[in-house]
Design a protein around this motif. Structure first.
Motif, PDB file in Angstrom:
ATOM      1  N   ILE A 181      48.122  48.227  40.487  1.00 24.21           N
ATOM      2  CA  ILE A 181      47.335  47.272  39.722  1.00 24.21           C
ATOM      3  C   ILE A 181      48.280  46.258  39.107  1.00 24.21           C
TER       4      ILE A 181
ATOM      5  N   GLU B 226      29.402  40.293  35.943  1.00 23.42           N
ATOM      6  CA  GLU B 226      30.462  40.178  34.945  1.00 23.42           C
ATOM      7  C   GLU B 226      30.011  40.706  33.581  1.00 23.42           C
TER       8      GLU B 226
ATOM      9  N   PHE C 231      46.229  42.555  33.833  1.00 22.59           N
ATOM     10  CA  PHE C 231      45.117  43.174  34.530  1.00 22.59           C
ATOM     11  C   PHE C 231      43.803  42.862  33.818  1.00 22.59           C
ATOM     12  N   ARG C 232      42.731  42.897  34.603  1.00 20.96           N
ATOM     13  CA  ARG C 232      41.399  42.843  34.015  1.00 20.96           C
ATOM     14  C   ARG C 232      41.033  44.253  33.598  1.00 20.96           C
TER      15      ARG C 232
ATOM     16  N   THR D  55      38.904  36.799  46.405  1.00 18.02           N
ATOM     17  CA  THR D  55      39.925  36.158  45.568  1.00 18.02           C
ATOM     18  C   THR D  55      40.275  34.778  46.106  1.00 18.02           C
TER      19      THR D  55
ATOM     20  N   ALA E 155      38.248  50.722  36.909  1.00 16.47           N
ATOM     21  CA  ALA E 155      37.785  51.076  38.249  1.00 16.47           C
ATOM     22  C   ALA E 155      38.836  51.871  39.009  1.00 16.47           C
ATOM     23  N   LYS E 156      40.114  51.489  38.869  1.00 13.76           N
ATOM     24  CA  LYS E 156      41.187  52.197  39.577  1.00 13.76           C
ATOM     25  C   LYS E 156      41.269  53.645  39.097  1.00 13.76           C
TER      26      LYS E 156
ATOM     27  N   TYR F 176      26.557  45.215  43.381  1.00  8.91           N
ATOM     28  CA  TYR F 176      27.734  45.125  42.530  1.00  8.91           C
ATOM     29  C   TYR F 176      27.302  44.753  41.126  1.00  8.91           C
TER      30      TYR F 176
ATOM     31  N   ASP G 258      48.080  53.793  44.755  1.00  6.96           N
ATOM     32  CA  ASP G 258      47.455  52.481  44.570  1.00  6.96           C
ATOM     33  C   ASP G 258      48.349  51.665  43.650  1.00  6.96           C
TER      34      ASP G 258
ATOM     35  N   GLU H 150      38.300  45.706  33.583  1.00  5.44           N
ATOM     36  CA  GLU H 150      37.387  46.300  34.552  1.00  5.44           C
ATOM     37  C   GLU H 150      38.145  46.873  35.747  1.00  5.44           C
ATOM     38  N   ASP H 151      39.218  46.159  36.185  1.00  5.12           N
ATOM     39  CA  ASP H 151      39.999  46.625  37.333  1.00  5.12           C
ATOM     40  C   ASP H 151      40.731  47.920  37.015  1.00  5.12           C
ATOM     41  N   LEU H 152      41.329  47.986  35.835  1.00  4.97           N
ATOM     42  CA  LEU H 152      42.051  49.193  35.443  1.00  4.97           C
ATOM     43  C   LEU H 152      41.086  50.374  35.341  1.00  4.97           C
TER      44      LEU H 152
END
Length: 711
Positions: free
Chosen positions: A689, A579, A693-694, A456, A700-701, A576, A687, A696-698
């Motif tokens: 978030i 995008e 949010f992105r 980041t 993944a979490k 990984y 955790d 993808e992040d949500l």
């Protein structure tokens, strides 16, 4: 003529008296040499006068003895000039005593040569200091007295070695008596002069000592150890205790000047000091005549004078120091309170600003994914760009606050440097092309490796530099380069370069642009906009990597920013998704989520994404409603907003944990504050978030927490 003769005589005298002082720096040794030289001069003068007299009276043996004595005096003088003063003095003393014994024997006692012993006694006192060389003087006196007694015993009353008539005996007797009397006067005067000079010197030293004593910044007490009474004090002590006369304090007990709480402490210090003869330093409190108490730094030193035990107490008033410490403490507390208020304010403001922005950004993303008219697309893009730009500004301010407070810490996660740079470049390709600029990339092929870095913050550094390059370049090219400068099996040193052909920066502004809220000039701000935070934050982030951000720029030609950082290589490389593939998220069919969110727009955005992944969503408008809806075994995961009416997320979590302590609970929040992750985990969250949010992040979490629960 007389003046020339006097000057000539004085020059000779001065050269003789001050000879042998070249290599002597000690004041007392210099005095010894000068007095010895003066004694030699006087002895030579007496010998010269005696030689002339004896030749006149045809007493050739006596004249020869005087010439021999004069020669030995010259040898003694020579030894003194050659830094052998002790040998010279011994020779001169032996010479005088032998001379007087021999003269008394040759001429007989009737000639009165023994009279010269008396001025010689005074000469010894002049040459040898009684105060500093008492034993030496006693020894020399003893030798001289023995010589006098020996001369009186062995010498006849008259002697026929030389032809001396009664008339000549009378003349010699009177002459020796006159010379003895004259020399006695000379040496008496010299001794008196020396004593007077010593007395003046002693008085001067005493006045000097008194001046130092009374002008000291420390108040000084001299205490009788046995009685504890004050024997003496200086002027500063009177000032400290608000007194006018020494009699007001001298003779009083030292205990009455201490603060009551410190009397026992001083008494124990006094015993300890005299017990091991060590000094003591520390803080004690005193009380003045008017009852005023003041703190002081105290030095306690024991000493003995004329078999009497004393204690010297030096008192340095530190009231101003204590007051300054108190003011500094208050200022520190005020500063810490201000920092807390600032941090809390920014946290609250970030929540208040992020909450509506979350709705705007989420809604614009949804609208762009839904079917829309072609004419609407520019407006949707503008909406998305403007909201994201506002989010960047908010993040800049929050990051700057964290950096200045020393709260921002770099994390180390594995990233593929090549893939990372491709993602950074992809973010700006559209903007570069839209301005008609050429994008030049120079990525070292050796950077296809996995390093441990804060993705980041590294992205933030490069994004700030690229954004500035695009903003200030109207034609030409934008270049981003990354080169591996050095590498080992465990670490890689990488240089990053961002170059443009824009307006450039004047050399005088090269340092100034890195300051907070500063741009090159007012016209730049007016024309291109911006807050002036980007480069300041970028430089601070680069510094956190123990590196420097360097600038090379020529006004009107362009600018180059570059920095070099050393990163550890991740030995266990992981692949990984990029995008593009990240948008192809798998479904989460069968997953049941309890979502607590008080903002209807944010609730709608989150629900929309969750439903796209085939997630079963149960909605709660506040924390209390979430607690009422929760049942063990029904939900797979809970998303709780931290700040909700009636019951906030932390309170709701406590209630839910009472019935199910295994359910994964994720803080779904727009708030930002120091040590947020650690604080939320301590409160019981698994955790968190951030909103916005992105997707993808949500995703993944949720996937990670479900996988951890099943494992």
């Amino acid at each position: 003529m007389k003046g020339k003769l006097f000057y000539w005589a004085w020059s000779i005298y001065r050269d003789i008296v001050y000879s042998g002082l070249t290599h002597v720096s000690n004041k007392e040794d210099r005095k010894k040499i000068i007095r010895f030289n003066q004694f030699i001069i006087l002895a030579l003068l007496v010998n010269s006068f005696s030689v002339i007299t004896y030749f006149y009276h045809k007493l050739y043996i006596s004249a020869l003895i005087n010439i021999t004595a004069a020669y030995l005096f010259l040898v003694a003088y020579y030894l003194g000039t050659k830094r052998k003063l002790i040998a010279g003095r011994i020779l001169s003393i032996v010479n005088v005593n032998l001379y007087l014994i021999v003269m008394c024997f040759i001429e007989g006692l009737k000639a009165g040569d023994y009279f010269l012993f008396f001025p010689y006694f005074l000469a010894l006192t002049f040459v040898v200091s009684i105060r500093r060389n008492y034993k030496e003087l006693v020894i020399v006196y003893a030798i001289t007295i023995y010589s006098l007694i020996l001369a009186l015993i062995v010498s006849p009353y008259t002697n026929d070695i030389e032809i001396i008539t009664d008339k000549l005996y009378s003349s010699l007797y009177n002459g020796n008596l006159a010379i003895a009397f004259l020399l006695t006067m000379v040496f008496s005067y010299a001794i008196l002069r020396v004593n007077k000079d010593n007395e003046v010197l002693i008085l001067q030293e005493k006045r000097f000592g008194d001046t130092i004593y009374n002008t000291s910044l420390d108040g000084v007490f001299i205490i009788f150890k046995q009685t504890g009474l004050v024997a003496s004090c200086n002027q500063r002590a009177l000032d400290l205790f608000e007194l006018k006369e020494h009699t007001e304090i001298e003779g009083t007990s030292i205990d009455q000047w201490f603060d009551e709480d410190h009397i026992k402490k001083f008494n124990s210090i006094e015993k300890a000091v005299f017990g091991n003869t060590n000094n003591w330093q520390g803080e004690l409190s005193f009380t003045t005549k008017n009852g005023k108490t003041f703190p002081a730094y105290v030095s306690v030193v024991p000493f003995i004078h004329k078999d009497e035990h004393y204690i010297k107490i030096s008192i340095l008033d530190i009231s101003d120091v204590k007051l300054t410490e108190f003011e500094l403490m208050k200022a520190k507390e005020a500063a810490e309170a201000a920092v807390k208020v600032k941090s809390r304010f920014l946290s609250n403001m970030s929540h208040e600003l992020r909450t509506p922005l979350n709705g705007i950004i989420g809604a614009s993303n949804l609208l762009l994914q839904e079917e829309h008219l072609p004419a609407q697309e520019p407006y949707l893009d503008t909406l998305k760009f403007s909201s994201e730009h506002m989010m960047v500004l908010i993040n800049d301010i929050l990051d700057l606050n964290k950096i200045e407070a020393g709260k921002l810490e770099l994390v180390a996660v594995p990233i593929n440097m090549n893939e990372f740079l491709k993602k950074v470049i992809a973010q700006f390709t559209g903007q570069i092309n839209s301005k008609g600029l050429q994008l030049v990339t120079d990525i070292d092929q050796r950077l296809d490796l996995e390093v441990m870095a804060d993705e980041t913050r590294l992205n933030q550094i490069l994004s700030n530099l690229l954004s500035n390059a695009i903003k200030f370049t109207s034609h030409g090219s934008i270049t981003i380069a990354a080169r591996q400068v050095m590498a080992s099996s465990t670490r890689s040193t990488i240089q990053f370069i961002v170059r443009d052909t824009g307006i450039g920066i004047p050399k005088a502004k090269h340092k100034e642009i890195f300051e907070t809220f500063t741009q090159a000039d007012v016209d730049t701000t007016r024309k291109y906009g911006g807050t002036g935070l980007g480069l300041s934050i970028t430089k601070k982030l680069v510094n956190m990597y123990r590196s420097e951000l360097y600038l090379e720029s020529v006004e009107g030609i362009g600018s180059t920013f570059h920095f070099t950082i050393e990163l550890p290589i991740n030995e266990n490389r992981k692949m990984y998704i990029n995008e593009h593939s990240a948008k192809q998220l798998p479904l989460l069919t069968g997953v049941h989520v309890l979502l607590a969110e008080d903002n209807p727009v944010n609730l709608a955005v989150a629900r929309k994404f969750l439903q796209k992944w085939d997630v079963n969503v149960t909605e709660a408008r506040n924390g209390r409603e979430a607690v009422e809806l929760f049942r063990p075994g029904i939900y797979d995961i809970v998303l709780l907003d931290l700040e909700m009416p009636e019951m906030d997320g932390a309170a709701a979590l406590k209630e839910i944990r009472k019935t199910d302590d295994q359910i994964p609970i994720v803080a779904f929040t727009a708030a930002v504050y120091d040590n947020m992750q650690q604080d939320l985990i301590q409160k019981g969250f698994n955790d968190f978030i951030h909103k916005p949010f992105r997707p993808e992040d949500l995703h993944a979490k949720i996937h990670m927490r479900l996988h951890a629960k099943r494992a």
